[in-house]
Design an enzyme around this catalytic site. Sequence first.
Site, PDB file in Angstrom:
ATOM      1  N   ILE A  11      17.513  -4.674   7.731  1.00 51.76           N
ATOM      2  CA  ILE A  11      16.488  -4.313   8.716  1.00 51.76           C
ATOM      3  C   ILE A  11      16.429  -5.322   9.864  1.00 51.76           C
ATOM      4  CG2 ILE A  11      14.474  -5.458   7.651  1.00 51.76           C
ATOM      5  CD1 ILE A  11      12.968  -2.738   8.187  1.00 51.76           C
ATOM      6  N   ASN A  24       3.257 -10.287   2.216  1.00 54.83           N
ATOM      7  CA  ASN A  24       2.207 -10.459   1.208  1.00 54.83           C
ATOM      8  C   ASN A  24       0.947 -10.876   1.950  1.00 54.83           C
ATOM      9  OD1 ASN A  24       1.979 -13.485   1.257  1.00 54.83           O
ATOM     10  ND2 ASN A  24       4.120 -13.271   0.660  1.00 54.83           N
ATOM     11  N   GLY A  32      12.777 -11.655  -0.089  1.00 54.41           N
ATOM     12  CA  GLY A  32      13.133 -10.278   0.281  1.00 54.41           C
ATOM     13  C   GLY A  32      13.172 -10.053   1.789  1.00 54.41           C
ATOM     14  N   VAL A  33      12.651  -8.907   2.207  1.00 52.02           N
ATOM     15  CA  VAL A  33      12.620  -8.536   3.624  1.00 52.02           C
ATOM     16  C   VAL A  33      11.853  -9.591   4.426  1.00 52.02           C
ATOM     17  CG1 VAL A  33      11.734  -6.845   5.278  1.00 52.02           C
ATOM     18  CG2 VAL A  33      12.709  -6.070   3.131  1.00 52.02           C
ATOM     19  N   ASP A  34      10.763 -10.035   3.883  1.00 51.38           N
ATOM     20  CA  ASP A  34       9.891 -11.010   4.533  1.00 51.38           C
ATOM     21  C   ASP A  34      10.674 -12.287   4.879  1.00 51.38           C
ATOM     22  OD1 ASP A  34       7.522 -12.063   5.444  1.00 51.38           O
ATOM     23  OD2 ASP A  34       6.596 -12.303   3.466  1.00 51.38           O
ATOM     24  N   THR A 123       9.385  -1.989  -3.229  1.00 50.11           N
ATOM     25  CA  THR A 123      10.414  -1.676  -4.235  1.00 50.11           C
ATOM     26  C   THR A 123      11.234  -2.884  -4.681  1.00 50.11           C
ATOM     27  OG1 THR A 123      12.112  -1.115  -2.587  1.00 50.11           O
ATOM     28  CG2 THR A 123      10.658   0.667  -3.336  1.00 50.11           C
ATOM     29  N   GLY A 124      10.929  -4.066  -4.157  1.00 45.82           N
ATOM     30  CA  GLY A 124      11.665  -5.266  -4.550  1.00 45.82           C
ATOM     31  C   GLY A 124      10.828  -6.122  -5.481  1.00 45.82           C
TER      32      GLY A 124
HETATM   33  N1  AR6 Z   1      16.768  -5.260   4.998  1.00 48.63           N
HETATM   34  C1  AR6 Z   1      16.343  -4.123   4.402  1.00 48.63           C
HETATM   35  N2  AR6 Z   1      15.873  -4.069   3.147  1.00 48.63           N
HETATM   36  C2  AR6 Z   1      15.841  -5.223   2.446  1.00 48.63           C
HETATM   37  C3  AR6 Z   1      16.260  -6.467   2.977  1.00 48.63           C
HETATM   38  C4  AR6 Z   1      16.748  -6.457   4.324  1.00 48.63           C
HETATM   39  N3  AR6 Z   1      17.161  -7.567   4.922  1.00 48.63           N
HETATM   40  N4  AR6 Z   1      16.083  -7.428   2.031  1.00 48.63           N
HETATM   41  C5  AR6 Z   1      15.578  -6.818   0.926  1.00 48.63           C
HETATM   42  N5  AR6 Z   1      15.444  -5.481   1.168  1.00 48.63           N
HETATM   43  P1  AR6 Z   1      10.900  -6.859  -1.013  1.00 48.63           P
HETATM   44  P2  AR6 Z   1       8.208  -5.899  -1.777  1.00 48.63           P
HETATM   45  C6  AR6 Z   1      14.926  -4.408   0.286  1.00 48.63           C
HETATM   46  O1  AR6 Z   1      10.991  -7.669  -2.241  1.00 48.63           O
HETATM   47  O2  AR6 Z   1       8.726  -5.305  -3.012  1.00 48.63           O
HETATM   48  C7  AR6 Z   1       8.216 -10.969  -0.547  1.00 48.63           C
HETATM   49  O3  AR6 Z   1       8.323 -12.214  -1.195  1.00 48.63           O
HETATM   50  C8  AR6 Z   1      14.841  -4.685  -1.184  1.00 48.63           C
HETATM   51  O4  AR6 Z   1      16.096  -4.413  -1.779  1.00 48.63           O
HETATM   52  O5  AR6 Z   1      11.356  -7.447   0.272  1.00 48.63           O
HETATM   53  O6  AR6 Z   1       7.243  -5.130  -0.929  1.00 48.63           O
HETATM   54  C9  AR6 Z   1       6.905 -10.834   0.216  1.00 48.63           C
HETATM   55  O7  AR6 Z   1       6.483 -12.064   0.771  1.00 48.63           O
HETATM   56  C10 AR6 Z   1      13.770  -3.698  -1.613  1.00 48.63           C
HETATM   57  O8  AR6 Z   1      14.332  -2.399  -1.794  1.00 48.63           O
HETATM   58  O9  AR6 Z   1       9.363  -6.369  -0.733  1.00 48.63           O
HETATM   59  C11 AR6 Z   1       5.959 -10.361  -0.844  1.00 48.63           C
HETATM   60  O10 AR6 Z   1       5.453 -11.425  -1.614  1.00 48.63           O
HETATM   61  C12 AR6 Z   1      12.849  -3.597  -0.404  1.00 48.63           C
HETATM   62  O11 AR6 Z   1      13.574  -4.195   0.662  1.00 48.63           O
HETATM   63  C13 AR6 Z   1       6.818  -9.479  -1.715  1.00 48.63           C
HETATM   64  O12 AR6 Z   1       8.146  -9.956  -1.537  1.00 48.63           O
HETATM   65  C14 AR6 Z   1      11.519  -4.320  -0.580  1.00 48.63           C
HETATM   66  O13 AR6 Z   1      11.699  -5.521  -1.304  1.00 48.63           O
HETATM   67  C15 AR6 Z   1       6.794  -8.031  -1.279  1.00 48.63           C
HETATM   68  O14 AR6 Z   1       7.520  -7.277  -2.199  1.00 48.63           O
END
Ligand code: AR6
Length: 169
Positions: A11, A24, A32-34, A123-124
């Site tokens: 993304i 969060n 993750g994305v964050d 979903t992560g």
């Molecule tokens: N681009 C697109 N999708 C991604 C990327 C990327 N660069 N990186 C991971 N994903 P998550 P959540 C996918 O964990 O479950 C953080 O620590 C990943 O495979 O990013 O909402 C925050 O600070 C998954 O399918 O977000 C919060 O504490 C999706 O993005 C917590 O994680 C979401 O995974 C939020 O958890």
Amino acid sequence: MTTITLVRGDITRQSVDAVVNAANSSLLGGGGVDGAIHRRGGPAILAECRELRASHYGKGLATGQAVATTAGELDARWVIHTVGPVWQGPDSDPAPLASCYRQSLRVADELGARTVAFPAISTGVFRWPTEDAARVAVETVREARTTVEEVRFVLFDERAYDAFAEQVR
Ligand code: AR6
């Protein structure tokens, strides 16, 4: 009319008006994305998040809500931060997850964003099952009244891509 598109990828590499961050409630970063958004977007995003915490969001951002900052060095104008719910098992209420999509689009409308990239929120790290999250995401975007022209779901892996593809066909 909002067009839904699907992309498999990162993304932080998208050229859009707004990138949605699966944040969060602290708004101060994470994995993750964050983590990826703050790494590639640079320190301007965190600086604005800290200002939000020092002003209107002293207690942080509640689950299901959304707020915008600069996108820093990303190829976008804004990052819209939203906080997904943590999966608590099969009785988990999908309403806060739907709210993330709805509130992010409301913020996008306020900003005048026409193209918005969403990750698969929750979903992560937050463990929401991908197939169910995809259903909630696509249904909510389809039902939303928004001036956003393109909602682009950016899915990191094949399983997430397939789950979203199943919902949009
Ligand atoms: N681009 C697109 N999708 C991604 C990327 C990327 N660069 N990186 C991971 N994903 P998550 P959540 C996918 O964990 O479950 C953080 O620590 C990943 O495979 O990013 O909402 C925050 O600070 C998954 O399918 O977000 C919060 O504490 C999706 O993005 C917590 O994680 C979401 O995974 C939020 O958890």
